[in-house]
Every structure is written in C-alpha cells, then in structure tokens.
Scaffold this active site. Sequence first.
Site: not given
Lengths: 890, 890
Positions: B27, B97
Amino acid sequence: MASKWVYRFGAGQSEGNASMRALLGGKGGNLAEMSNLGLPVPPGFTITTEVCAAYYDNARTFPSELEDEITEALQFVSDAVGAEFGSRDKPLLVSVRSGARASMPGMMDTVLNLGLNDETVEGLAERSGDRRFAYDSYRRFIQMYSDVVLGVDHHAFEDILDNFKDEHRLNLDTALSAEHWGEIISRYKQVVEETTDEPFPQDVKAQLRGAIDAVFGSWQSARAITYRLLNDIPDEWGTAVNVQAMVFGNLGETSATGVAFTRNPSTGENALYGEFLVNAQGEDVVAGIRTPQNITEAARIAAGSEAPSLEALMPKAFQELSNMFAKLERHYRDMQDLEFTIQDGKLWMLQTRSGKRTATAALRIAVEMANEGLISRKEALMRIDPNSLDQLLHPTLDPDAARAVIASGLPASPGAASGAVVFESDEAERMKAVGNQVILVRVETSPEDIHGMHAAEGILTTRGGMTSHAAVVARGMGTPCVSGAGSIFVDQAAQQFSIGTTVVKKGDMITVDGSSGQVILGTVPTIKPELSGDFATIMRWADEVRALGIRTNADTPGDAKVAREFGAEGIGLCRTEHMFFDSERIVAVRQMILANDEQGRRAALDKILPMQRADFIELFEIMSGLPVTIRLLDPPLHEFLPNTQEEADEVADLIGADPEAMRARVAELQEFNPMLGHRGCRIAITYPEIAEMQARAIFEAVGEAAARTGEPPIPEIMVPLIATRAEFDLIKDRIDKVAEQVQAESGGKIDYLVGTMIELPRACLTAGEIAAAAEFFSFGTNDLTQTAFGISRDDSARFMGEYTAKGILPIDPFISIDVDGVGELVQIASERGRAARPDIKLGICGEHGGDPASIDFCHKIGLTYVSCSPFRVPIARLAAARAAIAAEVA
Amino acid sequence: MASKWVYRFGAGQSEGNASMRALLGGKGGNLAEMSNLGLPVPPGFTITTEVCAAYYDNARTFPSELEDEITEALQFVSDAVGAEFGSRDKPLLVSVRSGARASMPGMMDTVLNLGLNDETVEGLAERSGDRRFAYDSYRRFIQMYSDVVLGVDHHAFEDILDNFKDEHRLNLDTALSAEHWGEIISRYKQVVEETTDEPFPQDVKAQLRGAIDAVFGSWQSARAITYRLLNDIPDEWGTAVNVQAMVFGNLGETSATGVAFTRNPSTGENALYGEFLVNAQGEDVVAGIRTPQNITEAARIAAGSEAPSLEALMPKAFQELSNMFAKLERHYRDMQDLEFTIQDGKLWMLQTRSGKRTATAALRIAVEMANEGLISRKEALMRIDPNSLDQLLHPTLDPDAARAVIASGLPASPGAASGAVVFESDEAERMKAVGNQVILVRVETSPEDIHGMHAAEGILTTRGGMTSHAAVVARGMGTPCVSGAGSIFVDQAAQQFSIGTTVVKKGDMITVDGSSGQVILGTVPTIKPELSGDFATIMRWADEVRALGIRTNADTPGDAKVAREFGAEGIGLCRTEHMFFDSERIVAVRQMILANDEQGRRAALDKILPMQRADFIELFEIMSGLPVTIRLLDPPLHEFLPNTQEEADEVADLIGADPEAMRARVAELQEFNPMLGHRGCRIAITYPEIAEMQARAIFEAVGEAAARTGEPPIPEIMVPLIATRAEFDLIKDRIDKVAEQVQAESGGKIDYLVGTMIELPRACLTAGEIAAAAEFFSFGTNDLTQTAFGISRDDSARFMGEYTAKGILPIDPFISIDVDGVGELVQIASERGRAARPDIKLGICGEHGGDPASIDFCHKIGLTYVSCSPFRVPIARLAAARAAIAAEVA
C-alpha cells in the site's frame, strides 16, 4: 605369451615365493618359500589362481597354453626326483591339491598317489620293495580319484572292502595282504566301470587332467561356497592347484606323517606342539580315524599317553624338525602350522602357514613374540582378531558348581556351553532357528557339517584329535568343542548316546567344557572370565595406540559396572525408556499417557521424577569422572500400553482408569509404521513436559552425585530422531530453561551439553545447521541404516538371508556398517557438523560401535568415540587401535 | 542516523515508489508511486517494515528517533492540506492503516478519523459546515479506536446505539441528528472509561501513538498468523504503517467512496468494474453492510439494478476515474484493484494494487494483455498461479440436470460445490476433519471465519457484494461462493435457514454454484470443464517455453484418457498392484501368495498373466506413441490378504484353501513396519516369478498394441525400492531373459527400457553405480520423504499439524518437496546418475510432481520430466513453463 600359468618349486629353486599368495595361493607360495629357504620340499608346481579365473570365465575350459606348461613342469619334477610320469620302472606319483589365497581347511578336493595304474603299480612295488604298500596305494588312489574326479559314491568302495573282509573273516586293514588288495582293486575298477560306463583311466596324463579339473571345480562346491560366505572370502579370488611329487609316510615303521604347530595353538605356550602317525598318509591324521601320538615327550607325559612320542621314536628326524620349525617361525615371524612326512627316515616338509589359534593363544603368542622382540607391539595388536576376544569375555563354568561329569575328551576349543543334544547338522540348524541352544554330538565331523557346527553352541565328537576337523573348525568359530571322547557310544539310529549305562537322548541337556574336555550332564552355572595377564597387556598396548574413545551403551547400573571394568570411558548411550518399564513405574507412565491434558500428564510425571532422578544418580556415581550421554524418551508411547484388550482392561483396573478410555487410547495410539511414527523428539515436541521432567531428573541428579563422589558428572543430554534444526532448538530451549530453574533452586552451576542423535538421512544432510545449535552428535546407525535402506530391522529376516546368500549385500548392514551408503551419510554429517562447529564431539552409538570393520570406518572419518554394549568394549578398544595402525600404514 | 524510518508521499512528491514494497509495504509503495504519477493522493507517510522488525526485536518498543521523524512528517502533511494536527480550527484528521509486503485483506487493524477529540470535532463541524457529519465521524472514531487500540468490545458500542434507537424509536442511522450523535458520543466515552479506567484520550498525539502501536501489534494477531500460514507469508516480513490525511466520502450526496478493478476480476473482461456507495466511508463498501451500486452503466444494466451508476450520478468524477484507471493499468501493466473516495465532487485515490482474480479471469487477462502487447507471453504465464487452474479443471454443474433452485445471490467465486449446511466456522472445521463436505452459510463473513471458509467446499452469505470479505477470500482460495443472497433468512439459534416457507436445517445437503449465483437444494450432477479458449492458449504458450516433460500417474484406462486430454506426454507411473485388487483377480493373487512353492506360485501367476496383459494393451493403446512407465509389484504381499480372521476363513473357503494355512500365512506375513518391509524389489528378489509374469505381460502387450495402433509402444519397466546396484542387476537380468523369450516366440524385436524408482536415501548416494545399469531413474519422493525424514506419512497426522503450526516445518514436506533434505538427495542422485550415464532419463513420480514449487525445483536440477495425477497435468505444464522463465531471469 600373455600369462605364465605354472610356477615351479622345490629342488632348491622356486619360481615363486610367499609374497605371491594372491597368484599362487597360500600353500603354493609357502612351498616355494620353504624351498627357497633350503628346506626339504618335494618338488612340484603350482597352477595359478589366474587359471581358475580363466577356467570359470570360459565355461570351465583351460587356457590353451596350459597343457604345454604342465608337461614342461612335470618334466622338471621328474628330473628332480629321478622318476618319470607314467613310466613303469621309475613311476612318478604326484598329489594334486587345492591352495587358495585364504585357508579353507578341508573345503576343497585333493587327490593323492596320482600316476598309478595297472603297470606303474608294479614299478612302485619293485622300487619300494613292498608290494602290499604299492597295492594299498593304488586302491587308495582309485577310491579317492573315483570319488573326487569321477563322482562315484565312496560308500560303494567302503562296502566292497567291508564285504571282502567279512568274506575272508579279516578284521583290520593291516591284516590284508598284497593279493587281497589286488582282488579289491579289481572289484573297485569294476564298480567304476559299472557306474561311469568307462574303465578306470589308465592314462596318467588323463588322470592328471581330470584331477586338476576336479580341484578347480571344487572351488564352486556347495560347501566351499558356504565356507566363503561365512568367512567373507571373495568368490573371485579362486584357488590355485598344486601338483607335487608324492612322498610316503606309509612306507613302514621308519615312515610317518604329522601336523604340528610351532607353539601351542590352544594355550599359546611357546613349545612345539603336534601329532603324528607312524606308517600313515597325511590324510589319516586329519581325518581322525586313528588317534595320533604326541610329537614331544613333554606333551606325551602331560597327556598321560602311552603311545611313544616322535621325539622318542625318531630322535634324529625330531631334531631336524625342531630346527626347521624354529627357522620357519623366525622367518615368518608368526606361529606356524606345518605338515610333514618322514619317508623311510627322511624328513619332507609339505606345508607351512600361519597357524589358527584360540583367542587365548593369540593373546599369549602376540604378547610373548613382542616381548621376545620378534614383532613390534603394533604388529602384536594386528595379530589378534578383535572379534575373537569375545570368547574370552564370556563366562566359563563355575569351578565350585557341582558337575555330573559323564565323559572326558580332548579340550579341542575353549569355553563352555550348555544345550540340548542333537545328532545331525540339519537338525541343529532347525532347532537353532526356533530359538534352542544345541550341542552337536557326532562320531566325527566333516565339511558337510559346517552349517550344523555354526548353529551349535558346542560340539562333541567321539573320535579325532586336537587337529581333527571338528577341533580346527570349532576353534575358528570360537565354539567350545570336546573331541575324541572315546568312551561315548553314539547310536545314531536311536538318536541317543551312552557311556556305560548312562543314556543321553536327543533333546537332553548337556554341557561341554572345551577348556577341560569334560562332558557334563545337565547345565552348569558359569562365572565371569578373569581379564588380566596377556589380555590386560594387549588392552594397555591398544589404549596407547588408539585415537578413538570407547564408551558403552548402558541403561542399568549392572551394565555400567561391567562396562567400566572392561575399560569403557563413559556412557555413550543411556536409553531412558528402559527405566520406564519397571513395574513400580509403569503405572505412573500409563497414567501419564492416559491423561487428558498437560496438567494430568504433569501430575503423573511428578511421580516418575524421583525414580528417574535416582536412576541417574546411580549411573553418575558408577561413571564418576566420566561423561554420561542420556537420551530423552525415544519410543512411541503405545509401547508402554498393554497389547491385548484383556490386558488393557486389567491395567485400567490397576491404575484406576476407565477401561473404555484405556481401550480408546490404545487404539488411538496404534501406528502403521511405529519406526517412522510419533517417537523420538516428536514426543518432546508434542509433550514437552516429558522432556522437562527428564531434564530436571538429570540436573537434580548431577548435584546429588557430585555431593556423593566429590566429582560433578557432565551429563550430555541427547535429543533423539532430529530431522530439522527447528526441532532441536525448541527442545534445547526447554532443557536450558529447566537447567536455569534447577540452578536457581540449588544455587549451584551445572555443566552440561545438549546434543543430538543423528539417525535420519535428512539430519545428515542438514548437519551443518543442526551443529550450529547442537554441542555433540551421536550417530544412531541402527535407525540410519533402517532409513537409508528403507529396511525395518525387525522385518528384514524375511529377505536378509537371501540378500547375503545371493551376494546382494556382502554382509547384513545391521551388523557391519554399509560404508557406501550409510557410511557416506555419516561422513557428510561429520564434515558438515565440524565445519559449523569445529570442536563438535562426534560419536556413534548404534550397534556398529562394537563391530571392528565399522570401528575402522569410524576412525577413518575421525569420530571422537564409539559406544558399544559392555561386552564389546574390549573388542572396540583393540579394533580402534588396529584402525589407527592400519591408517598409519595406509 | 543509521536508518530512515519514515517515508513521505502525496502532494506531488514522494520519497518512495512501488519498487520499495519490501520496505514500505504494498500500500505504501503504491501510494508513493501514484503520487509520483501525478494522481491525486491524500498526503501522508509510511512508517517502514524495518520499524516493525525493530518493534518486535525490542520487546514491542520503537526506535528512539521515530517520534521526531513522525512529527516532521506530520508537519509535511499539515502543510500540504493546510490543516494542523490537534488544531481546533483547522483540524488535521488522519487514517492509520497497515500495509504489508503481501496483501492480507482485512487481517490487520485500521483506524480512521484519528485526530478527533471534543475540541477538534467542533472545528470539523465548522469547516465542513455539517455538524451531524462531524459528530458521526467522531463516534465512528471512538468506536473504532476503542475496539482496535483500547481493546473495548465493539458489542458494547453496538448495544448503546441499538438501545438509543429503541429509546427514541428510530430505525435507521440516517435518522439520527447531530444531537443524537452527541448523546451517543458521551455514552461511548463513558463505557470506555468504565472499561479501561481511563477517559477516552483527548491528546491527538497519544491517539496516534496508540494507533501505530496497535497496527504494528496486529501483525501478530491470531488471525494474521493463520492467514500467513495459509498463504506462506514469512513472519519476518512484518508490516508497514501508513498515516494519511483523511478524505471523506461521507460529506453528503456529492461524496462517495468505492472500490474498483480495471478489468472484471471474475470473468477477466476488459471493462472497468466496481462498486461504490454515496455518502459513505470506504469501510462501508468492504464490510458489506449496505449493498453497493455499480460504477458503470453497462454493469448496472447487466445486473438489472435500479440503483444509479456512478457514471450516471457523477459523470465528471467517473470520467476522471476512467482515465486514471487506464493510466494505472498501463503503468503497472496489470489489472489494478483500486480504492477511491469522492469528497464533495473531488476524486482522491486511496489505493492501487494488482487485483486478485479468479482463475478464469487470470487466464483471460493474461492472454488479452499479451495480445494487446501490454505484456509478453512469458509475462502472461508468470501472471497465472498454476494452482489456481485447479478451479477450472474440476467439474461444474450439469446444465441438463434438474435443479431445485431455492435462492440466488451474487456469483462471487466460480465453481460449484455440494455439501451439508453448517452455520459456524468451528463446526465446519470439525465436520471436515471427520470427512464431511460442508457448505458454510453465514449472514456475512469476517476474518474470524478464515478457518471455516478453508474447511468448506462452498460458501453462502446473505449480505455483501462481489468485493465483500466472503467474496474476496473465497476467490483467493478457489472456493465456490455465492454472496448477498438476500432472500435467505439465517436463524443462527435454530441452526437453520429459510426462504419463504422452505426451511433448510443444519446437515441438509445444498449446492452452491459460484458461477451463476444459484443456491440449490440437494446435490446436482456435474460435468467436466471445457478446456479451450484462453486455457488452451496459455497451455500452448506454456508448452512452447517449458523444458520439463509432463507425464501422468495413471493405473486405469479412465485416468490415462483424462490425462492425455489434459496434455500428458506419457505415463510416468503405472502402479500395477491396483490391477491385482480386481475381484476376478484377487482370488488368483491370493492363491499365488498361499502357494507353498515356486511351482504353485507359477500356476497361479499363469492365471493372472492374460488379465495383466489385457491391462497393458489398453494403456498402450490410449498412450499410443508415448512412453509408458510400468512399476513392478510394490506393496508387501499381506496387503492382498484379508485383515480379520473371519475374512480369512471366508477367503480360504472361496479359493479352496485350508483355513488354517490361510490364517498361518496371514500371520506369517504380518509386519511391524510394512513401509520398510518385504516390498518393492525385495518381492522380485524372493519371488522372481512374479516379476517375470509382469515382464511377460508387458512384452506380450507391446506386440498386441503395436498391431492394433500401428505404433509400437516403448514400455519403461521400473523396478521399485532399489537400495543397491546388485538388486537391480538380478532383476534386470530376469526381465531381459523374459524379453529374449518373448522375442523368440513372436519373432519380433521389442524396444524397452529397464530403470528404477529412486526412493531410498541409499539409492540416491549410490546412484552412480545404479545408473551404470539402469536406463532411467524416476524419483519416488513420497517414499524418499518418508525415509529421509523417518516419518510415516500415514502416521504423521498426529504431529504434522503441530509441526507446521509451530513453524518447525514451513510446509508439510509431503505436499511440497523439502529442498534442503529430500531435495539434496534428489540432486545428488541426479548428478551421480548423469555422471555415470549422461543420457539417463530422470523423472519424478511422487505427488510432488504436481506441486508447482516442487516442479520449479525439478526444473532447476534438470530433470527430464515430472509425472503427476491427471488433474494436475495442466498445472504442471504451466508450472514447468514458469520454472523455465524464472530460471532465465535468475
């Protein structure tokens, strides 16, 4: 010409010598060597082992040049003795004998008196001036040649002779006249012609061809093949054939024949030792048909014999013999086994070779020769077969025990054994196969009995001397033997023997004491051997030379004590599972296995802990100052549970468990292949609390033993069946934690090692990784052999016999390490282990640790120690020394 | 400074890029990459995976420099968005996250809206002009943060909300006002304080520290560990943490959030595919709580949905999105899985990554991208996980079969499966463990259900879309899944579900068709898949590239046919023992085993010969023109005898044998460790007549098959379980003799090879010797794994689970070859075999022959071919091609 097929010897000049054993065989090489030494050897020639190889490679045909070479060599012999092969007036007679690289006594064929026929027998009669002798020789030749070369059953000839004696009411062979023999000869020739459809060959060259063919052929006789298998003699070595001018020990009272040893082959005493017969051929002595006389007066007196010694009968020949014996022993630097013949007062040497000897004799001879300066100490060590020590280590009869001595014979092979009486070799083998110990009782033994002698614990014969077949073979095997027990009457048909009114039936227990010659009814208690004197000397010399350490595999105080007495330098394998089977403990062990959870297991283990600790304290005390390697629990847990449902119910009742639960757990733990199942470190992985209990017992015992002996033991904790580094790490971590706890509790520091048993191929390959964490390796070559070969030792009996018999495996790999496969794995693991941890201890604790050939391998690859069962410790000490010496030479 | 712990991204400038996946996670790397491409990415920063490693190495503490680096990076973010972390007036909110190197969807924790407290919520309300939004965001934050960071059970919050709605008689969340949310917030804070003894943290920096700690901590959560185990993700990779400025898809009707794929992840169709929700946060789409809308009009029409598409609702944002998608796919050269948010009409990209896809989609995408020129054919092959083909090879529902369709949902993961209904994951696992096939039925699934989904044959959910947890995970596993079947009502308490009046109880059989979305009562017959189109193209491309041959393990004509259709290039292993179990034959086989002698065995074998010959003729015909490797009888003979005494008596009666003899023979053949027993070539050694019969059947079948097909087959006769060259020589000699006989009888010449299965460590080590005689090797890595590890596959279940769970073994070595141990043995054998016989054929016929990782190994060491079960042949073809490509690159 590509090859030289024939080598001459005798008449003071030989083409060969003793170093050419591979080509000329032992007998041929030594005949040449003796001749080179100037000893009186009847001239002859040796047909080489290369001829044997060529013979079998070419469908039993000989090289084309061979016949010419034989003819030339025969001419040399004829010239040397002043006779002519096939000549009526001056007939040359020869013997034809096998002679392989390794001695194979009695295993192959021999033909004597060859060259006799209806014409030459007359010449022999005239030249010898003894017609009866000539005719007797001829009939012996026909009988032997027909049996060996023509395949006529020897019983046929025996029947003719027996019938003839009955017809003429004659009892003894000596009572037969020349004419009688002449009549018997014609009957012999008749039966040969009837059986073979050919008259008995009169052409002496054809006789010779036939005999040579038969002797080479006997290399592949069933009994020779069996002997080679039992003695690890390679098939491809082949035999040589010796053709030699005959000399005759049966030319009357001034002739004799005998066998002798330069030292006593039974005790090792440095004194000429042997037997002879007057007016006999050599075969008569070995066959044991007449009981021979002693060579020396001393021996005669010691034996209480009334038959005069050679020393007394023929003092000149005796003196000559003594001188030659001394010369030969000095020359060969070893005790010699000799055959000689006195023909009309003249001495002839027929054979010399290193003599077989008992283990006791081997020790004494080696030690004394080293002390005499004849050989070095290292040579002395190389003279003793380590396996032969086994004879000395096992119990002998308790001198204080009552013995019902029923007969006495010659102490032909030392040691004592008890067993059930059997009268046939096949039966001995059968009974042995079903687990019985047997004593083979025979009038005399022959090469056909090898398998039965091998199966028997002890051997008893009623005829034959110390050099009879039975005696020689039994000593070689290390089997106790009493020979020539003449008061015993064997009734083969009734399957019993008797001494006076005492009758012993097949299956009755008797004991033979091969050290005293006694035959005893029933079994007799035994005692441990005394391990001092020459034995202790050899062990000391071995210890000075060897590089390998020697430890023992011992689980009990008893084993540990014996091993330490035998010189073990620590314990290389203590199997803890054996401690779990004790009746007090098995209850707790079973409760542990049946527990539903870790807590329940820990509760049961708490009960086992003090017992296990007590075991270790005792072992540490016995081995004080020496390392003790303790293996964590190894077998699958189901081994501790009952096998049958009835038993399971009983046990459930006993330990207060639910029978249903017990049965369910037994079923649950069942395995298809327990050897490859949930065992070894896999138990410590799934039930770490077991390993923790064992570690605690060990560490607590260290403190207690240190307090008792003043010397803290260094335990080496061994994790079994490691396949991966990760397994080892997990378990070592648990052990280290327990060590920390015990040290914290006791306040003392504990030295210990944690290592692993390398017994799986994968562990060998990843040994580098494992050694980074493990402080020692011990090769478990039993399991490594099982996994490398994919063979379950327990199941291998069904085919292993066929495997070794067919030569697929040279030897059962569970007995001697398979160097090519298992050995390479051990070597890979050693190299990788040392690369990762240069000071890693490397040991072996499979049963190979007590096998001399395997020990040699262990030395070669540089292991630190071998560990073996207590009774093999001395064998291992010697084998380790020999390995070191062999490596120096290589 | 030794390390840089934090990397910034966004605002048109990034410190990282997509190639830094190991350091930044997938990510983080992709956020940086998108930013570098000029796409609108909310600014943020990535805390690297090295921090994760340091965190776990130092007892869950962070590097000392980290706090300063975070503070600086936060300032960068604040500057970029013109806000300030903790400021009341211009509050910066962030998401926190996880982002690991490999995608682990839903496995780790996330916190959104971080930075809100009692003050900043007011600033947010003012800045957004939407107090209700601000309070809703705050209560979401408290709930999420308390659950993830503070460990407060999320049910507590759900209860508060439900109670509140009951009190105020409100049904929907949307009906709650800002004031309502304010009241709920205070109740939330109260429960936090009661549970944790601390007030909910108001210090935003403390909030951030807590969230970062929690996300790193979630790397070692139970579900993350399980996921990594299932997906072979190494523990030590760790995760990165991404802190990113929040954007809001829930700022009203001009805001939205969605997930999309650049191509259809289910079919592979080249069309933008995705779902979105208006006025929602991203989590709402994935959670499956609201059913999302289609992004394109085409998809909406195809789905028959009435909810408007994004294309229709927000055409400008849609166009922008389409352009970005095209750009990203071209840039990454792969189908992308994207997350986006539209905040008040402005598009923000939150994530891009290569999208998971079904096997069908993977094939189509790979083929089409290669045809478009976007990637090479080799790249296309590397894009397809060989194991995923398994989904395509297994049967689908027979379209002609009757189906009692009781409900429909989304076709979330293709393939069809039948099974018994279960409602809980634990139960699914339990039932699977005892051999049941189950369908897991849930309202929706969560990461806690992973083990149950893994155990189930199929999955059915009543809520959630194509990108719901259930759908994504099921596709990854290749498990059929129907999701969002809204007409089904699950009554968890009653353990049943209903559709109208139809009630399906736990244990009832249903069928789910993940390709059509149908839910069917009972089981439905299935048909073979069509293997054409993209599948055939990929197989063709694979065949052009691969070096390894692909054969099959087949004993029956049926298997052989299937395998040939799948592209097998011959039979690599035909196990002849399976042919012996046929009811007609077993009688003769048993007579053979019970025979007392070779003659009796030969008589029984004569009866088996014609049947065995017929087997081979049929196989040769099916495989005409291709090689067929036939293994001689391998299992121990007791496998053919009855197990129980009753059965033994019955069989004795049937075959006319003495029951006593039968029982005795059964007992006699029993083995302790059959795996290591009297089997393999050992049977041919002790009963050569069996091997001779088989050889004759093969050679006679060659002639017959040649006559029928016009193409003489080349049989490769394989001798199993060879440990020594001598075994092989003996058996090959027998086979060659039979070949001579059959050739003499038929007058024709037979081409054949005789080789061996290499499946024992000793055979690997002595492969040089064996190869001098054997014409091919086939590695039997099942047995080789058993012997190298000393692990019986049949017994390993008791500990193998614990071994892989504890990481002692990375994977069950019976599934994927153990490269370090077993692999080295195979390599040693290959090298030594080739050295002795350069043209030796080397194959593998253990089950590893169908495992892609093992196939890669086989390619690396240069084997000639792999042989696997018929259904794995296409997998092996692709895996072999990938191995060849990987080797080129390496």
